[in-house]
Design an enzyme around this catalytic site. Structure first.
Site, short mmCIF file in Angstrom:
data_model
loop_
_atom_site.label_atom_id
_atom_site.label_comp_id
_atom_site.label_asym_id
_atom_site.label_seq_id
_atom_site.Cartn_x
_atom_site.Cartn_y
_atom_site.Cartn_z
N ASP A 38 35.79 41.34 45.77
CA ASP A 38 36.76 41.39 44.68
C ASP A 38 36.40 42.54 43.76
O ASP A 38 35.23 42.93 43.67
CB ASP A 38 36.78 40.07 43.90
N SER A 154 54.48 37.86 50.73
CA SER A 154 55.15 37.01 49.75
C SER A 154 56.59 36.79 50.19
O SER A 154 57.11 37.51 51.05
CB SER A 154 55.13 37.71 48.38
N TYR A 171 56.12 45.43 43.08
CA TYR A 171 55.64 44.22 43.74
C TYR A 171 56.46 43.95 45.01
O TYR A 171 55.90 43.73 46.09
CB TYR A 171 55.73 43.03 42.78
N VAL A 204 52.70 30.66 44.10
CA VAL A 204 51.52 29.82 44.32
C VAL A 204 50.81 29.60 42.99
O VAL A 204 50.73 30.51 42.15
CB VAL A 204 50.55 30.49 45.33
#
Length: 272
Positions: A38, A154, A171, A204
């Site tokens: 990360d 997504s 996005y 989510v």
């Protein structure tokens, strides 16, 4: 050793919290060792808090509690050299990678999003995925043992939702682009028995989505709400629902599944 991915090593980006941590734990429960990566730094363009070093440490502790080996590394998927160094350090400690979960991503659409929201989103969500695959795939091919790759896309990778802001457009474009990458890699890697798929969840329940900046964005753009609502009577789905789908895709249960977009979306894409 038992489990659906017993003896495998999984490389997971964006693993400090949210979907990434959940995927790490689900695979560890089924016998995998984990290389968890990360960035653990804040982006100036983000209007919500990104993951921290402490979050990544919590992922490590949780995997260790399941009795699996884990390496955690802080690196930026936008930086090819930094990412490669982190990957190879993890492999040196735990062993060659069988599974790749390219999960690192940002959602920078907000009421006061900066101009940079477009580029930061594309660089992280799309170029970062390319960098992840280009880093990991050569070793998988050389090893000759096949493998499985899942990209976190997504419902926004299948539908033109979220409106006209730069962050929202980025996005949607990045998540669509991920599907294109998946389909190309699936064709390119099929002869090596390396399977590549996307998982395409609806919203989510993670710190990226369940955040005041997203709530304010939707309040300012109420016309978007019907277009981001699920067909089934559920708002945000659980990270575990997505992790179960990921486990299916990377395990032998999905051994001939490649080039697909697996929607975990409570009927979102199918609704009128």
């Amino acid at each position: 050793m038992s489990g659906r991915v017993a003896g495998k090593v999984a490389f997971i980006t964006g693993a400090a919290r949210g979907q990434g941590r959940s995927h790490a734990l689900r695979l560890a429960e089924e016998g995998a060792d984990i290389i968890a990566l990360d960035i653990c730094k804040q982006l100036a363009s983000a209007r919500y808090d990104l993951a921290t070093s402490e979050d990544l440490a919590e992922t490590r502790k949780a995997v260790e509690a399941l009795g699996r080996r884990v390496v955690t590394v802080e690196a930026d998927v936008r930086d090819e050299q930094q990412l490669a160094e982190a990957f190879h350090a993890g492999v040196a400690e735990i062993g060659p990678v069988d599974i790749v979960i390219a999960n690192a991503g940002v959602a920078l659409f907000a009421t006061d999003e900066p101009h940079e929201a477009w580029q930061d989103t594309i660089d992280t969500n799309l170029t970062g995925v390319l960098n992840t695959l280009e880093t990991a795939v050569p070793s998988m091919i050389e090893r000759g043992q096949g493998g499985a790759i899942v990209l976190t896309s997504s419902t926004a990778g299948l539908r033109g939702i979220l409106g006209p802001s730069r962050g929202a457009l980025a996005y949607v474009a990045s998540k669509h682009g991920m599907v294109g990458l998946m389909r190309s890699y699936a064709n390119n890697l099929a002869a090596h028995s390396i399977r590549v798929n996307t998982v395409n969840p609806t919203g989510v329940e993670t710190p990226m989505i369940a955040t005041p900046s997203i709530e304010a964005f939707l309040e300012q753009n109420p016309q978007l709400v019907p277009h981001v609502t699920n067909a089934m009577p559920v708002g945000l789905i659980s990270v575990q629902d997505v992790s179960n789908a990921v486990l299916y895709l990377v395990s032998d249960d999905g051994r001939y599944v490649t080039g697909t977009t697996l929607s975990v979306d409570a009927g979102f894409n199918n609704k009128n």
